[in-house]
Motif scaffolding. Sequence first.
Motif, mmCIF file in Angstrom:
data_model
loop_
_atom_site.group_PDB
_atom_site.id
_atom_site.type_symbol
_atom_site.label_atom_id
_atom_site.label_comp_id
_atom_site.label_asym_id
_atom_site.label_seq_id
_atom_site.Cartn_x
_atom_site.Cartn_y
_atom_site.Cartn_z
ATOM 1 N N SER A 1 0.855 -1.183 0.000
ATOM 2 C CA SER A 1 0.000 0.000 0.000
ATOM 3 C C SER A 1 0.893 1.236 0.000
ATOM 4 C CB SER A 1 -0.937 0.007 1.208
ATOM 5 O OG SER A 1 -0.211 -0.083 2.421
ATOM 6 N N ALA A 2 0.320 2.364 -0.386
ATOM 7 C CA ALA A 2 1.103 3.594 -0.496
ATOM 8 C C ALA A 2 0.264 4.785 -0.068
ATOM 9 C CB ALA A 2 1.601 3.785 -1.930
ATOM 10 N N SER A 3 0.942 5.829 0.386
ATOM 11 C CA SER A 3 0.237 7.045 0.782
ATOM 12 C C SER A 3 -0.437 7.695 -0.408
ATOM 13 C CB SER A 3 1.214 8.022 1.446
ATOM 14 O OG SER A 3 2.302 8.316 0.579
ATOM 15 N N SER A 4 0.135 7.527 -1.592
ATOM 16 C CA SER A 4 -0.455 8.020 -2.835
ATOM 17 C C SER A 4 0.228 7.305 -3.991
ATOM 18 C CB SER A 4 -0.294 9.543 -2.974
ATOM 19 O OG SER A 4 1.090 9.882 -3.041
ATOM 20 N N THR B 1 5.306 7.886 -5.727
ATOM 21 C CA THR B 1 4.156 8.548 -5.116
ATOM 22 C C THR B 1 4.067 9.990 -5.603
ATOM 23 O OG1 THR B 1 5.355 9.403 -3.193
ATOM 24 C CG2 THR B 1 4.551 7.137 -3.056
ATOM 25 N N SER C 1 6.308 13.332 3.771
ATOM 26 C CA SER C 1 6.172 12.054 4.504
ATOM 27 C C SER C 1 5.476 10.977 3.672
ATOM 28 C CB SER C 1 5.426 12.263 5.821
ATOM 29 O OG SER C 1 6.086 13.210 6.643
ATOM 30 N N SER C 2 5.732 10.959 2.386
ATOM 31 C CA SER C 2 5.176 9.883 1.554
ATOM 32 C C SER C 2 5.713 8.538 2.026
ATOM 33 C CB SER C 2 5.543 10.108 0.086
ATOM 34 O OG SER C 2 4.914 11.268 -0.410
ATOM 35 N N TRP C 3 4.885 7.496 1.878
ATOM 36 C CA TRP C 3 5.304 6.183 2.395
ATOM 37 C C TRP C 3 4.748 5.053 1.545
ATOM 38 C CZ3 TRP C 3 0.987 3.368 3.252
ATOM 39 C CH2 TRP C 3 -0.177 4.036 3.619
ATOM 40 N N ARG D 1 7.610 -0.385 6.687
ATOM 41 C CA ARG D 1 7.222 0.893 6.100
ATOM 42 C C ARG D 1 8.465 1.728 5.785
ATOM 43 N NH1 ARG D 1 3.972 4.841 9.929
ATOM 44 N NH2 ARG D 1 6.093 5.104 10.778
ATOM 45 N N MET E 1 9.321 5.509 4.774
ATOM 46 C CA MET E 1 8.708 6.835 4.785
ATOM 47 C C MET E 1 9.758 7.894 4.489
ATOM 48 S SD MET E 1 6.679 8.784 7.887
ATOM 49 C CE MET E 1 5.236 7.741 7.765
#
Length: 259
Positions: A122-125, A146, A151-153, A229, A231
């Motif tokens: 999964s991803a933040s975007s 992303t 703080s993209s992860w 994770r 980040m």
Amino acid sequence: MTTPELTLLKTNTQKLKADVNMLQDLVLSLATELQVQHLVPPSLNHHVLAPPDSNNQQSQQPQHPAPPPPLPPPPPPQTHNAAPHGTIPFRHQHGKGLIYQIGTDFGRRPWQNPNPDQVSVSASSIKHGDPSMVVDSQFSNQVFFTANLPSSWVVIELKNYKVRPTGYTMAHRAGKIGYFMRNWQLSGSIDGSHWDLLTTHKDDTTLDQNNYIASWAINNISQSYSKFRIMMAPGGNEKGTGALVIACFEVYGDWEECR
């Protein structure tokens, strides 16, 4: 009729009865041997013959072939599960870690990207590509990143295993585009809510145009994790943005099954 005649008649009658009984015994004996007792008239079936060597201690029963024994149940389908635990050593190079082992069913088939029920990402975007590229073992044509957000992860979740990490690998995207990672953190979790910091990278220039894939050691970790994770930290990538560009994540260490 005189007395001698009566005596003779009685004697002949007894002899005749004995002959009839003998004949009945013979008929019943033949019927038993041929297994056609049902054809013998009830009037003749006045008794059942004993077998010749039983000393008349037990009546002989009709012999019928025994039914065949039931077939044994089919064996359960055999599965080829991996051993419940093991160690994949870390050698500071892109190699065959736990995700690769899952993708090859521990060496039983050629590599294929793990199914989401084995390894999920999964991803933040998502700005470009598919999250599955994050754990693909083949670097060619892997282009995932992303959006440019702080703080993209990305989170890699091992569905059926957990590992006490001793090292990890990740790659940039295919092609000679910039935005190499420079500042990030790697954390581990069991429940997806609480995260333990495993390692921090600040101004790390390992990934560049000459090194698209790199590996790092993870030291002094005693806990096993099923979720990892990555980040972005302040400072971001090579261009100073928050876009996270990643592919070919791999993890090494002492692993165990946790189905």
